[in-house]
Design an enzyme around this catalytic site. Structure first.
Site, short mmCIF file in Angstrom:
data_model
loop_
_atom_site.label_atom_id
_atom_site.label_comp_id
_atom_site.label_asym_id
_atom_site.label_seq_id
_atom_site.Cartn_x
_atom_site.Cartn_y
_atom_site.Cartn_z
N PRO A 1 1.21 7.65 -0.25
CA PRO A 1 1.73 8.50 -1.34
C PRO A 1 3.22 8.35 -1.61
O PRO A 1 3.76 9.07 -2.44
CB PRO A 1 1.42 9.91 -0.84
N GLY A 2 3.91 7.46 -0.89
CA GLY A 2 5.28 7.15 -1.28
C GLY A 2 6.36 7.40 -0.27
O GLY A 2 7.53 7.13 -0.55
N GLY A 3 6.02 7.89 0.93
CA GLY A 3 7.06 8.21 1.91
C GLY A 3 7.83 6.98 2.37
O GLY A 3 9.07 6.94 2.29
N LYS A 4 7.12 5.96 2.86
CA LYS A 4 7.80 4.74 3.31
C LYS A 4 8.43 4.01 2.13
O LYS A 4 9.49 3.40 2.26
CB LYS A 4 6.83 3.83 4.05
N CYS B 1 -1.34 3.76 11.22
CA CYS B 1 -1.18 5.01 11.97
C CYS B 1 -2.42 5.22 12.83
O CYS B 1 -3.01 6.30 12.86
CB CYS B 1 -0.92 6.19 11.05
N CYS C 1 0.87 -1.19 0.00
CA CYS C 1 0.00 0.00 0.00
C CYS C 1 0.90 1.23 0.00
O CYS C 1 1.04 1.91 1.01
CB CYS C 1 -0.92 0.00 1.22
N ALA C 2 1.51 1.52 -1.13
CA ALA C 2 2.67 2.42 -1.16
C ALA C 2 2.31 3.89 -1.15
O ALA C 2 3.14 4.73 -0.76
CB ALA C 2 3.53 2.12 -2.38
N ASP D 1 1.29 -1.28 5.03
CA ASP D 1 0.95 -0.03 5.73
C ASP D 1 -0.50 0.26 5.39
O ASP D 1 -0.81 1.02 4.47
CB ASP D 1 1.88 1.09 5.27
N GLU E 1 0.27 0.45 -5.68
CA GLU E 1 -0.72 1.46 -5.30
C GLU E 1 -1.91 1.36 -6.24
O GLU E 1 -1.73 1.43 -7.47
CB GLU E 1 -0.11 2.86 -5.35
#
Length: 559
Positions: free
Chosen positions: A354-357, A477, A351-352, A424, A376
Site C-alpha cells: 500500500p505504499g509504505g516502502k 514478511c 509490488c508497491a 517486496d 501496483e
C-alpha cells in the site's frame, strides 16, 4: 440462528400456560403456602418488600446469584470503546477486513479519547491474537459447536473472554459491559446466552484453563503442538512452519524449543508503534517532543508507546509514517549498495502497495538524484500508493511516478531499464502476525503453492527489468523456507548472471546496532556452473522487536 428458547425466553422458563398447565395445582400450592407462612416467613422477612411480597428463589436448591450492581446501575447500552472493538471484530469476521485499517476509523467515529482508544485497541487486538485459546475455552462453555453461533455473538464472546482472562478488567465489569453490548447491538435473547457462557468462563482463571485444556508434560515440561496451539493461539501448521524456519535460517539447535515458544510469545505481544521520518521531508523533533523516543536500530526512526500515533505531528501530513523498523531497514539497505554507473539512476518498487516502502524509497531516491517508479496492479491499492507518495516532492515523474499494472510484465515491457529494484513480494505474512493477527486464522497451507509461484514469476520479471550491474532486493514478511531461502536458491539456478551479495553486511551498514540477523547462506546449486557467494538476512520479533522480515540482495553481473 437463534432457537425458539433464545427468541422469547430463557432456556427452561415456562411458557404462557405455566409449568404444569394445571391451575388447580397452583391453587393447592398457594393454600399450602398460606398455612406455612407464619413459620417460614419469619426467616424471610428481610427479603419482603413494602407490600409483603417475596422474590421466587427457584427450586434448584443452590445459592442465589446476584448481580454486582443494582438494576438501575446496570448498563443498558454499549460503551463506546467496547463498541469500537466489537464493530472492528465484526468487520474482520464478516468482511475479511483488516483490524489495522478498520479500528482507527471506529475510534474516530466514536470520538474516543487517548485512554479509551488505548482500551479499544488492546481489546480488539488481544481478542484477535488470543482467538485460539479463547475459542478452546468457550467451546467447553457452550452447548453447541462454536460455528453454529451467529458470528456477532461469537465475536462478543471473544471480547468478553479476553476481558476476563487477558485484561485487568474486574469480572463484574466485563460481564455487565459485554451483556449490555450484546443487548444493544444484537438483541435481548442472545444477551442471556452470552451472560450464561461468560459466567462459566469466570469459573477458572487463565492458568487454570491452560492447565485443563493444554497441559504440559509433567516430567519434561514440554508441550505438544496441540498444547502450543492453544497456549499461544497459533494454528498447528504455522507452529510447524515457524519451527522449520528457525532451523532453516540457522538458529542454534540447542534451545530451539524454548526459542520457538519465545517467537510465539512475541507474536502475541502488542508491538510498539514504529515511526520513520521520510528523509529530507519529515522532522522527528516534534515527534520526540510529543513523547516518542529515538529508535535504536534504523536512522530517522522513533518508537511511540503512548496511544494513537495518528495524533502525532507529521503523521496526518505523511512526512512521518508508521512503519515497522524491519521494513525501514530493507529499503535503506537496498539504497546503500553501490551501483556506480555515473548516470542518474532509475529505481523500481515492483509490488508497491500500500505504499509504505515506496514512500521511503522515493524520499531516498530524491536525496540521491534518482527517480522511482512504483508499480501496483490493483487500482485501489495504487491510489493508496499515490496517497503515500504525495508527501514526497517531485511527483509526475520528476522524482516518482506510479504504474498500475501487472509486475510480471515489466521485465519484457521495460527490459534492463532499472538500476535498483525492490521485490517486496506477496507472501503468507507469517512474519507479521503480531501486527496483523487475523492473518493467522485466515491463511491455510494451501496458500503457499500459489504464492511461491507468484514470487518466482515476479523475481524473473525483476531480473529482466534490471540493468547489468544493477541491484535487486527480494523481501518477504515471512520466514517460511519456501518463500525465502528456497526462492533464493531457485532464482540463482534460473539466472546464472545473478550473484548473491552480503545482505547482512549492508543491513548492518545502515543499522550498526543490529545483531543476529544473518541467515544460512543460500548456496547456489553445484551444477549451475557459477560460484556461490553472499548471504541472506532474517529478522525476528523475539530477537529484534521487528516483524520477521527476510531479505536477499543480488547484483546482475551479466544479462
Amino acid at each position: 440462528m437463534m432457537s425458539e428458547q433464545g427468541k422469547g425466553r430463557r432456556p427452561g422458563q415456562p411458557g404462557k400456560s405455566g409449568g404444569s398447565g394445571r391451575p388447580e395445582r397452583r391453587q393447592e400450592q398457594r393454600g399450602q403456602g398460606q398455612g406455612q407462612g407464619q413459620d417460614q416467613g419469619q426467616g424471610r422477612n428481610e427479603r419482603r418488600n413494602d407490600q409483603g411480597r417475596t422474590r421466587n428463589r427457584g427450586t434448584s436448591g443452590g445459592p442465589r446469584q446476584y448481580s454486582a450492581s443494582a438494576p438501575s446501575q446496570r448498563r443498558r447500552s454499549a460503551d463506546p470503546s467496547r463498541l469500537a472493538a466489537f464493530e472492528t471484530l465484526t468487520a474482520v469476521s464478516r468482511d475479511d477486513a483488516y483490524a489495522n485499517l478498520v479500528l482507527p476509523g471506529r475510534i474516530a467515529a466514536h470520538r474516543l479519547d487517548k485512554r479509551d482508544a488505548g482500551f479499544a485497541t488492546e481489546l480488539t487486538y488481544g481478542a484477535l491474537r488470543g482467538q485460539g485459546f479463547y475459542d478452546a475455552v468457550l467451546a467447553t462453555c457452550v452447548d453447541r459447536p462454536l460455528d453454529q453461533l451467529d458470528r456477532p455473538v461469537l465475536d462478543a464472546l471473544r471480547l468478553g473472554a479476553h476481558q476476563l482472562l487477558g485484561m485487568r478488567v474486574p469480572s463484574h465489569a466485563a460481564l455487565d459491559s459485554t451483556v449490555s453490548l450484546v443487548r444493544d447491538q444484537i438483541g435481548a435473547g442472545p444477551s442471556g446466552l452470552v451472560n450464561a457462557v461468560l459466567r462459566k468462563v469466570t469459573a477458572r482463571d487463565r492458568e487454570a484453563w491452560l492447565d485443563q485444556l493444554a497441559p504440559v508434560d509433567e516430567q519434561t515440561g514440554a508441550a505438544s503442538d496441540d498444547a502450543l496451539a492453544i497456549r499461544h493461539s497459533h494454528p498447528q501448521w504455522i507452529i510447524r512452519a515457524l519451527r522449520q524456519s528457525l532451523a532453516t535460517h540457522g538458529r542454534p539447535a540447542e534451545g530451539r524449543t524454548a526459542e520457538l515458544e519465545a517467537l510465539l510469545e512475541a507474536d502475541n505481544a502488542a508491538p510498539v508503534v514504529n515511526l520513520v521520518a521520510l528523509p529530507g521531508v519529515g522532522d522527528l523533533r516534534p515527534v520526540i517532543e510529543a513523547g516518542a523516543e529515538p529508535g535504536p536500530l534504523a536512522p530517522g526512526s522513533a518508537l511511540y508507546r503512548d496511544g494513537d500515533a495518528g495524533r502525532l505531528p507529521g503523521v496526518k501530513e505523511g512526512t512521518i509514517r508508521v512503519q515497522d523498523v524491519g521494513s525501514q531497514l530493507t529499503a535503506r539497505a537496498l539504497a546503500v549498495v553501490p551501483v556506480g554507473n555515473g548516470a542518474p539512476e532509475r529505481w523500481l518498487d515492483l509490488c508497491a502497495g500500500p505504499g509504505g516502502k515506496a514512500a521511503l524509497l522515493a524520499a531516498l531516491a530524491r536525496e540521491q538524484g534518482a527517480t522511482l517508479l512504483a508499480n501496483e496492479p490493483a487500482e485501489h491499492r495504487a491510489r493508496l500508493v499515490e496517497n503515500a507518495l504525495a508527501a514526497v516532492p517531485g511527483g509526475s515523474g520528476d522524482t516518482w511516478s506510479i504504474r498500475c499494472g501487472d509486475g510480471r510484465d515489466l521485465g519484457t515491457e521495460q527490459p534492463e531499464a532499472f538500476d535498483r529494484i525492490l521485490v517486496d513480494a506477496p507472501c503468507t505474512g507469517l512474519g507479521a502476525l503480531r501486527r496483523r493477527p487475523e492473518s493467522r486464522w485466515r491463511r491455510q497451507p494451501s496458500d503457499l503453492g500459489p504464492l511461491t509461484e507468484l514470487q518466482r514469476q515476479l523475481l524473473d520479471s525483476a531480473v529482466g527489468a534490471l540493468k547489468a550491474g544493477g541491484v535487486l532486493g527480494y523481501v518477504t514478511c515471512s520466514p517460511h523456507p519456501a518463500e525465502t531461502v528456497f526462492q533464493v536458491q531457485d532464482v540463482l539456478k534460473r539466472h546464472p548472471g545473478l550473484e548473491l551479495l552480503d545482505t547482512t553486511g549492508y543491513l548492518t551498514e545502515v543499522a550498526p546496532a543490529l545483531t543476529d540477523a544473518g541467515s544460512a547462506p543460500a548456496e547456489r546449486p553445484a551444477d549451475s556452473g557459477a560460484h556461490a557467494t553472499g548471504n541472506t538476512s532474517q529478522l525476528w520479533p523475539h530477537l529484534h522487536a521487528t516483524d520477521a522480515m527476510f531479505m536477499a540482495l543480488f547484483r546482475k553481473v551479466a544479462s
